[in-house]
Design an enzyme around this catalytic site. Structure first.
Site, PDB file in Angstrom:
ATOM      1  N   TYR A 124       2.995   9.944  -0.686  1.00  0.00           N
ATOM      2  CA  TYR A 124       4.097   9.360   0.170  1.00  0.00           C
ATOM      3  C   TYR A 124       5.418   9.571  -0.443  1.00  0.00           C
ATOM      4  CZ  TYR A 124       0.374   6.562   2.362  1.00  0.00           C
ATOM      5  OH  TYR A 124      -0.793   6.185   2.934  1.00  0.00           O
TER       6      TYR A 124
ATOM      7  N   LYS B 176      -2.848   5.774  -4.606  1.00  0.00           N
ATOM      8  CA  LYS B 176      -3.728   6.845  -4.134  1.00  0.00           C
ATOM      9  C   LYS B 176      -3.564   8.258  -4.678  1.00  0.00           C
ATOM     10  CE  LYS B 176      -3.682   4.828   0.415  1.00  0.00           C
ATOM     11  NZ  LYS B 176      -2.381   4.443   0.552  1.00  0.00           N
TER      12      LYS B 176
ATOM     13  N   HIS C 188      -7.434   9.823  -2.025  1.00  0.00           N
ATOM     14  CA  HIS C 188      -6.767   9.642  -0.608  1.00  0.00           C
ATOM     15  C   HIS C 188      -7.684  10.131   0.342  1.00  0.00           C
ATOM     16  CE1 HIS C 188      -2.311   9.342   1.033  1.00  0.00           C
ATOM     17  NE2 HIS C 188      -3.351   9.033   1.898  1.00  0.00           N
TER      18      HIS C 188
ATOM     19  N   LYS D 267       3.084  -1.032   9.220  1.00  0.00           N
ATOM     20  CA  LYS D 267       4.200  -0.640   8.881  1.00  0.00           C
ATOM     21  C   LYS D 267       5.318  -0.877   9.591  1.00  0.00           C
ATOM     22  CE  LYS D 267       5.903   3.286   8.880  1.00  0.00           C
ATOM     23  NZ  LYS D 267       6.880   4.003   9.697  1.00  0.00           N
ATOM     24  N   SER D 268       6.516  -1.289   9.167  1.00  0.00           N
ATOM     25  CA  SER D 268       7.789  -1.287   9.917  1.00  0.00           C
ATOM     26  C   SER D 268       9.012  -1.422   9.021  1.00  0.00           C
ATOM     27  CB  SER D 268       7.949  -2.300  10.821  1.00  0.00           C
ATOM     28  OG  SER D 268       8.977  -2.497  11.568  1.00  0.00           O
ATOM     29  N   VAL D 269      10.238  -0.836   9.427  1.00  0.00           N
ATOM     30  CA  VAL D 269      11.349  -0.775   8.706  1.00  0.00           C
ATOM     31  C   VAL D 269      12.304  -1.659   9.260  1.00  0.00           C
ATOM     32  CG1 VAL D 269      10.958   1.501   7.582  1.00  0.00           C
ATOM     33  CG2 VAL D 269      12.278   1.243  10.088  1.00  0.00           C
TER      34      VAL D 269
ATOM     35  N   ASP E 194       0.831  -1.135  -0.090  1.00  0.00           N
ATOM     36  CA  ASP E 194       0.096  -0.049  -0.090  1.00  0.00           C
ATOM     37  C   ASP E 194       1.048   1.472   0.040  1.00  0.00           C
ATOM     38  OD1 ASP E 194      -3.053   1.063   0.714  1.00  0.00           O
ATOM     39  OD2 ASP E 194      -1.288   2.251   1.625  1.00  0.00           O
TER      40      ASP E 194
ATOM     41  N   ARG F  84      10.439  -6.939  13.127  1.00  0.00           N
ATOM     42  CA  ARG F  84       9.069  -6.433  12.983  1.00  0.00           C
ATOM     43  C   ARG F  84       8.263  -6.967  11.691  1.00  0.00           C
ATOM     44  NH1 ARG F  84       6.910  -2.839  16.637  1.00  0.00           N
ATOM     45  NH2 ARG F  84       8.388  -3.754  17.919  1.00  0.00           N
TER      46      ARG F  84
END
Length: 280
Positions: free
Chosen positions: A55, A80, A113, A235-237, A50, A241
């Site tokens: 972004y 979006k 959006h 979401k994680s970087v 997504d 995780r």
């Protein structure tokens, strides 16, 4: 290295398309890091990404599909149309620009959006979306952050119901009434900020359930979303995780555990009010 196949359940949209119920969100992932982070998510098994023009990291998503060794049809991509691209002609140009950045000839889901009622262009934007779907540039069309009045208006004026409404939704802000409206209209609910930006992870009711299942608090909340029927994309970087958020299909929350999380509702929004939001 080609990633292994996944067993993520899918949800059938009103147009007959299938959407993976668990995805990977790239909101606030820096553009310079997006290709690497998204590649690692795809290699961990995710097949639903997504993103959004706002972004500014669509290009990294497109690069990641190639880097992960996947074919385009292996990955479900959502993007979006942002607020300054509202209007019939502008919305059509906006999707084509997104496709160029994503290096693809279509997306799987295209969303408005925000409704931005102050500019009163969301109906014309939706009319453009209907044509974009007919042209094959997006498989499905939907909206994000639309309130009941916004949904009613676009449906009344076009005869086309969004397949999806992506809304802020987490244990502190559950939007039960809007979810009921979605169910009545055949709209699938997608949850953004599903962990309330981490604020729910120390909640005693959630940590107790996590301990009982030998899972993390985040895994429990993601599982709660899935059992509600929401499409969810944490979401994680961090690699640990990323993998942990995907490992949520080997346990089930009981009715009492679901009720305990349901009881946390009432904390209000973390994000903007859709009736007034124009720009960050």
């Amino acid at each position: 290295m080609t990633p292994p196949p996944t067993t993520v359940p899918t949800v059938t949209l009103s147009d007959g398309e299938q959407i993976p119920q668990l995805g990977f969100g790239v909101f606030q992932v820096p553009p310079r890091d997006t290709a690497d982070v998204t590649t690692r998510a795809l290699l961990a098994g995710y097949r639903h990404i997504d993103t959004a023009s706002a972004y500014r990291n669509e290009a990294g998503v497109g690069q990641a599909v190639h880097a992960a060794g996947l074919q385009r049809d292996d990955v479900y991509i959502t993007t979006k149309c942002f607020n300054d691209d509202h209007g019939f002609d502008q919305a059509k140009r906006a999707l084509r620009a997104s496709l160029d950045r994503l290096e693809t000839d279509h997306v799987d889901l295209y969303l408005i959006h925000w409704p931005v009622p102050s500019t009163d262009k969301y109906v014309d934007t939706w009319k453009a979306f209907v044509e974009l779907q007919q042209e094959g540039l997006t498989r499905s069309i939907g909206v994000s952050n639309f309130q009941p009045a916004h949904l009613d208006r676009i449906i009344a004026e076009t005869g086309v119901t969004p397949a999806v409404n992506q809304i802020e939704l987490h244990p502190y802000f559950q939007q039960a009434g809007l979810r009921r409206d979605h169910a009545d209209l055949g709209i699938v609910t997608e949850a953004w900020s599903p962990l309330a930006q981490g604020r729910v992870l120390d909640e005693p009711a959630i940590t107790a359930i996590a301990e009982a299942h030998g899972k993390s608090a985040g895994q429990v909340v993601i599982r709660w979303h899935l059992q509600l029927g929401n499409v969810v994309f944490p979401k994680s970087v961090t690699q640990e995780r990323i993998e942990q958020n995907f490992d949520v299909f080997d346990f089930h929350l009981s009715a009492d555990e679901m009720a305990a999380i349901d009881a946390l509702d009432g904390g209000g929004r973390i994000g903007p009010d859709p009736d007034t939001f124009v720009r960050p």
